[in-house]
Design a protein around this motif. Structure first.
Motif, PDB file in Angstrom:
ATOM      1  N   GLU A  59       0.510  -5.576   8.806  1.00 27.57           N
ATOM      2  CA  GLU A  59       1.578  -4.755   8.247  1.00 27.57           C
ATOM      3  C   GLU A  59       2.903  -5.231   8.825  1.00 27.57           C
ATOM      4  O   GLU A  59       3.049  -5.360  10.039  1.00 27.57           O
ATOM      5  CB  GLU A  59       1.351  -3.287   8.627  1.00 27.57           C
ATOM      6  N   GLY A  90      -9.515 -13.427   9.233  1.00 28.36           N
ATOM      7  CA  GLY A  90      -9.950 -12.468  10.246  1.00 28.36           C
ATOM      8  C   GLY A  90     -10.653 -13.131  11.409  1.00 28.36           C
ATOM      9  O   GLY A  90     -11.052 -12.459  12.362  1.00 28.36           O
ATOM     10  N   TYR A 137       2.062  -5.536   3.544  1.00 31.26           N
ATOM     11  CA  TYR A 137       1.170  -6.339   4.377  1.00 31.26           C
ATOM     12  C   TYR A 137       1.289  -7.794   3.958  1.00 31.26           C
ATOM     13  O   TYR A 137       1.484  -8.095   2.783  1.00 31.26           O
ATOM     14  CB  TYR A 137      -0.300  -5.897   4.200  1.00 31.26           C
ATOM     15  N   ARG A 153       0.856  -1.191   0.000  1.00 34.62           N
ATOM     16  CA  ARG A 153       0.000   0.000   0.000  1.00 34.62           C
ATOM     17  C   ARG A 153       0.888   1.236   0.000  1.00 34.62           C
ATOM     18  O   ARG A 153       1.908   1.262   0.694  1.00 34.62           O
ATOM     19  CB  ARG A 153      -0.862   0.037   1.272  1.00 34.62           C
ATOM     20  N   CYS A 213      -4.658  -9.167  13.641  1.00 34.03           N
ATOM     21  CA  CYS A 213      -4.896  -8.472  12.364  1.00 34.03           C
ATOM     22  C   CYS A 213      -6.123  -7.578  12.447  1.00 34.03           C
ATOM     23  O   CYS A 213      -6.569  -7.042  11.429  1.00 34.03           O
ATOM     24  CB  CYS A 213      -5.023  -9.479  11.227  1.00 34.03           C
ATOM     25  N   LYS A 214      -6.645  -7.416  13.632  1.00 36.32           N
ATOM     26  CA  LYS A 214      -7.854  -6.608  13.849  1.00 36.32           C
ATOM     27  C   LYS A 214      -8.970  -7.026  12.894  1.00 36.32           C
ATOM     28  O   LYS A 214      -9.690  -6.198  12.329  1.00 36.32           O
ATOM     29  CB  LYS A 214      -7.544  -5.119  13.686  1.00 36.32           C
ATOM     30  N   GLN A 215      -9.066  -8.323  12.669  1.00 41.74           N
ATOM     31  CA  GLN A 215     -10.085  -8.961  11.819  1.00 41.74           C
ATOM     32  C   GLN A 215     -10.002  -8.579  10.346  1.00 41.74           C
ATOM     33  O   GLN A 215     -10.929  -8.846   9.584  1.00 41.74           O
ATOM     34  CB  GLN A 215     -11.508  -8.634  12.332  1.00 41.74           C
ATOM     35  N   THR A 216      -8.901  -7.940   9.953  1.00 44.44           N
ATOM     36  CA  THR A 216      -8.806  -7.554   8.540  1.00 44.44           C
ATOM     37  C   THR A 216      -8.215  -8.680   7.697  1.00 44.44           C
ATOM     38  O   THR A 216      -8.332  -8.676   6.471  1.00 44.44           O
ATOM     39  CB  THR A 216      -7.875  -6.332   8.358  1.00 44.44           C
ATOM     40  N   GLY A 217      -7.542  -9.627   8.342  1.00 43.97           N
ATOM     41  CA  GLY A 217      -6.874 -10.694   7.599  1.00 43.97           C
ATOM     42  C   GLY A 217      -5.491 -10.288   7.090  1.00 43.97           C
ATOM     43  O   GLY A 217      -4.785 -11.097   6.501  1.00 43.97           O
ATOM     44  N   TRP A 218      -5.073  -9.031   7.327  1.00 44.52           N
ATOM     45  CA  TRP A 218      -3.771  -8.546   6.858  1.00 44.52           C
ATOM     46  C   TRP A 218      -2.976  -7.961   8.013  1.00 44.52           C
ATOM     47  O   TRP A 218      -3.535  -7.326   8.902  1.00 44.52           O
ATOM     48  CB  TRP A 218      -3.943  -7.459   5.786  1.00 44.52           C
ATOM     49  N   THR A 270      -0.767 -11.698   4.480  1.00 45.33           N
ATOM     50  CA  THR A 270      -1.989 -12.290   5.017  1.00 45.33           C
ATOM     51  C   THR A 270      -1.688 -12.766   6.427  1.00 45.33           C
ATOM     52  O   THR A 270      -0.613 -13.293   6.700  1.00 45.33           O
ATOM     53  CB  THR A 270      -2.471 -13.474   4.160  1.00 45.33           C
ATOM     54  N   CYS A 271      -2.628 -12.556   7.324  1.00 45.06           N
ATOM     55  CA  CYS A 271      -2.415 -12.844   8.747  1.00 45.06           C
ATOM     56  C   CYS A 271      -2.019 -14.305   8.924  1.00 45.06           C
ATOM     57  O   CYS A 271      -2.742 -15.210   8.532  1.00 45.06           O
ATOM     58  CB  CYS A 271      -3.692 -12.525   9.522  1.00 45.06           C
TER      59      CYS A 271
END
Ligand SMILES: [Zn+2]
Length: 371
Positions: free
Chosen positions: A309, A291, A281, A267, A302-307, A283-284
């Motif tokens: 950093e 997530g 990033y 990003r 991953c704060k439920q984002t699945g990614w 993937t978690c």
């Protein structure tokens, strides 16, 4: 009957020889009767002790007591006798035993002392893993000082004057340097990036280096911050290095570190020393990118984002090359990429630890889990 040193009245060669022979015979007999360490010690003391040992007595009685005209002969004989006795005493040993004092002997039947060897600290272990991935790609390791100048930490990395990172709220400066020009002021490096400049000053392109090390910032310690933490920085410079090389290298490194199934994602971002810049990033690696944890619980890391950093990166800003242009880094001829990651955060994620402070408290109960 224990041997005692006789007074001499007759100083003729024959008499001296007889007295010496008796003395040697006595010493040989006593030597043969040594049965223990204690025997050996008292035998040696009896003959050799500087104060009142038999040799000292012989010296006093025979030599000092000799009449003037016999002194020469007596001196020669006493010296011979001394040498012989010393030889006998030194070669004495415990009958049937080994020729060593107890304190000198090694009892090989005793069990050894088990010394706990410890284990690699989880942060150092993570650091070595990351460095290892890049070493296998042909990168070498570079290091630099932790106490840096403003020049290397900020100016040569294209931080404009008055950039907020220089603020004492973020950076720990060494006290009492107000009289120095700004670029010479000392600080605790806030990132490992100064080593990029230091290395480019020393080595001409092409270079590929990773830079592991400790860095400091003015952050009070809490679950995710520490005034001291660890970074690994990377730099590759050559002709025709493109953003594609950056992506390929980091995608490979992430798969080597977190498993071949992780996906990477860049990003856009901003750093003063790279242009363009990106955040990487992956993937978690805890929830596999969904997530969600077991039983549909939200994945916290991953704060439920699945990614997640993992690092910042980008193409080296041509302004940075300007500072080392004279060493072959003409921005019109070379290009490169750089990246930097926080080792401590990756170790937290990797080992599922929820408080950074555990790593620095030195509690063996915590650390031995990673042994
Ligand atoms: Zn997750």
């Amino acid at each position: 009957m224990a041997y005692t040193v006789p007074q001499l009245t007759d100083y003729s060669p024959a008499a001296l020889e007889k007295a010496a022979d008796e003395s040697i015979a006595a010493c040989q007999t006593e030597s043969a009767n040594v049965r223990s360490d204690a025997d050996l010690k008292s035998f040696r003391d009896r003959w050799m002790a500087r104060k009142n040992g038999i040799l000292t007595q012989i010296n006093d009685l025979w030599l000092k007591g000799a009449p003037k005209d016999a002194k020469r002969e007596a001196g020669m004989r006493v010296n011979q006798l001394k040498a012989r006795i010393t030889e006998l005493v030194e070669s004495a040993h415990i009958a049937g035993g080994v020729d060593l004092l107890a304190s000198e002997r090694v009892d090989i039947s005793l069990p050894g002392i088990r010394r706990p060897i410890g284990a690699e600290h989880p942060i150092i272990k993570t650091m070595h893993e990351i460095v290892g991935v890049f070493q296998r790609l042909g990168y070498s390791v570079a290091e630099g000082p932790v106490v840096e100048t403003d020049y290397y930490n900020f100016e040569a990395l294209n931080f404009p004057p008055n950039h907020p990172a220089r603020d004492t709220q973020d950076t720990l400066f060494i006290a009492g340097q107000q009289s120095k020009p700004a670029r010479e002021r000392l600080l605790l490096r806030t990132h490992t990036s100064p080593v990029q400049i230091r290395t480019m000053e020393k080595m001409r392109p092409p270079i590929r280096i990773v830079i592991p090390g400790t860095v400091h910032r003015n952050d009070p310690p809490d679950a995710s911050h520490s005034p001291m933490f660890h970074q690994i920085e990377g730099l590759a410079v050559d002709t025709n290095i493109t953003f594609g090389d950056l992506k390929g290298t980091l995608d490979h490194a992430m798969k080597a570190l977190f498993g071949s199934s992780v996906k990477t994602h860049f990003r856009p971002s901003f750093f003063p020393f790279t242009e363009p810049s990106a955040e990487l990033y992956v993937t978690c690696f805890i929830c596999g990118g969904s997530g969600k944890r077991d039983g549909n619980a939200p994945c916290r890391p991953c704060k439920q984002t699945g990614w997640i950093e993992v690092l910042g990166c980008g193409m080296v800003d041509p302004n940075v090359f300007e500072f080392v242009k004279d060493n072959g880094y003409d921005p019109k001829k070379v290009s490169g990429f750089a990246f930097g990651m926080g080792v401590d955060r990756l170790a937290l994620l990797k080992y599922g630890v929820d408080d950074l402070q555990y790593f620095f408290q030195g509690d063996v109960r915590f650390l031995q889990q990673f042994g």
